[in-house]
Motif scaffolding. Structure first.
Motif, short mmCIF file in Angstrom:
data_model
loop_
_atom_site.label_atom_id
_atom_site.label_comp_id
_atom_site.label_asym_id
_atom_site.label_seq_id
_atom_site.Cartn_x
_atom_site.Cartn_y
_atom_site.Cartn_z
N GLN A 85 19.86 20.59 22.80
CA GLN A 85 20.95 19.62 22.98
C GLN A 85 22.25 20.30 23.42
N GLU A 116 32.34 18.10 16.03
CA GLU A 116 31.92 17.67 17.37
C GLU A 116 30.40 17.73 17.49
N ALA A 117 29.81 18.81 17.03
CA ALA A 117 28.35 18.95 17.11
C ALA A 117 27.65 17.90 16.25
N HIS A 145 26.65 24.20 22.78
CA HIS A 145 28.10 24.47 22.77
C HIS A 145 28.52 25.13 21.45
N LEU A 146 28.06 24.57 20.34
CA LEU A 146 28.38 25.15 19.03
C LEU A 146 27.91 26.60 18.96
N GLU A 202 28.59 14.90 15.57
CA GLU A 202 28.60 13.62 16.28
C GLU A 202 27.39 13.53 17.20
N GLY A 203 27.11 14.60 17.94
CA GLY A 203 25.96 14.63 18.82
C GLY A 203 24.64 14.56 18.07
N HIS A 205 25.35 19.62 22.72
CA HIS A 205 26.32 19.79 21.63
C HIS A 205 25.95 20.98 20.74
#
Length: 105
Positions: free
Chosen positions: A71, A26-27, A76-77, A29-30, A73
């Motif tokens: 960022q 997911e990260a 969040h990570l 992708e960002g 993403h």
């Protein structure tokens, strides 16, 4: 060379690999979508060490690294990693020789 780099080793908790890898994907992708100053963000399993993950990160300069850290993403990570990783080791690197991707511009 104004580029900067990181080498990050995560030691994961037993059984956390799949969930951690999904979080990382997911990260990534960002990173690919929103971070032109991130020249390389390579995430790897370590052969023979199923609970190890190794990241090599290369930034155009310190400003690109700071932008990366801001960022959503990435935040969040970083906020979620401790539930999967029991240890995180970070080496800040200053590339000076070798074959590295060139910064765009």
């Amino acid at each position: 060379m104004s580029q900067m780099a990181l080498c990050v080793r995560f030691t994961l908790r037993d059984g956390a690999g799949e969930a951690f890898d999904a979080l990382v994907r997911e990260a990534v992708e960002g990173v690919l979508e929103h971070e032109p100053g991130t020249l390389m963000y390579a995430c790897s399993e370590v052969e023979g060490a199923p609970n190890q993950r190794l990241f090599f990160e290369l930034y155009a300069d310190r400003a690109a690294f700071e932008e990366h850290r801001r960022q959503p993403h990435v935040r969040h990570l970083l906020s979620q990693r401790e539930q999967y990783a029991e240890k995180t080791e970070i080496d800040h690197l200053r590339p000076y020789a070798g074959k590295y991707p060139a910064a765009a511009g």
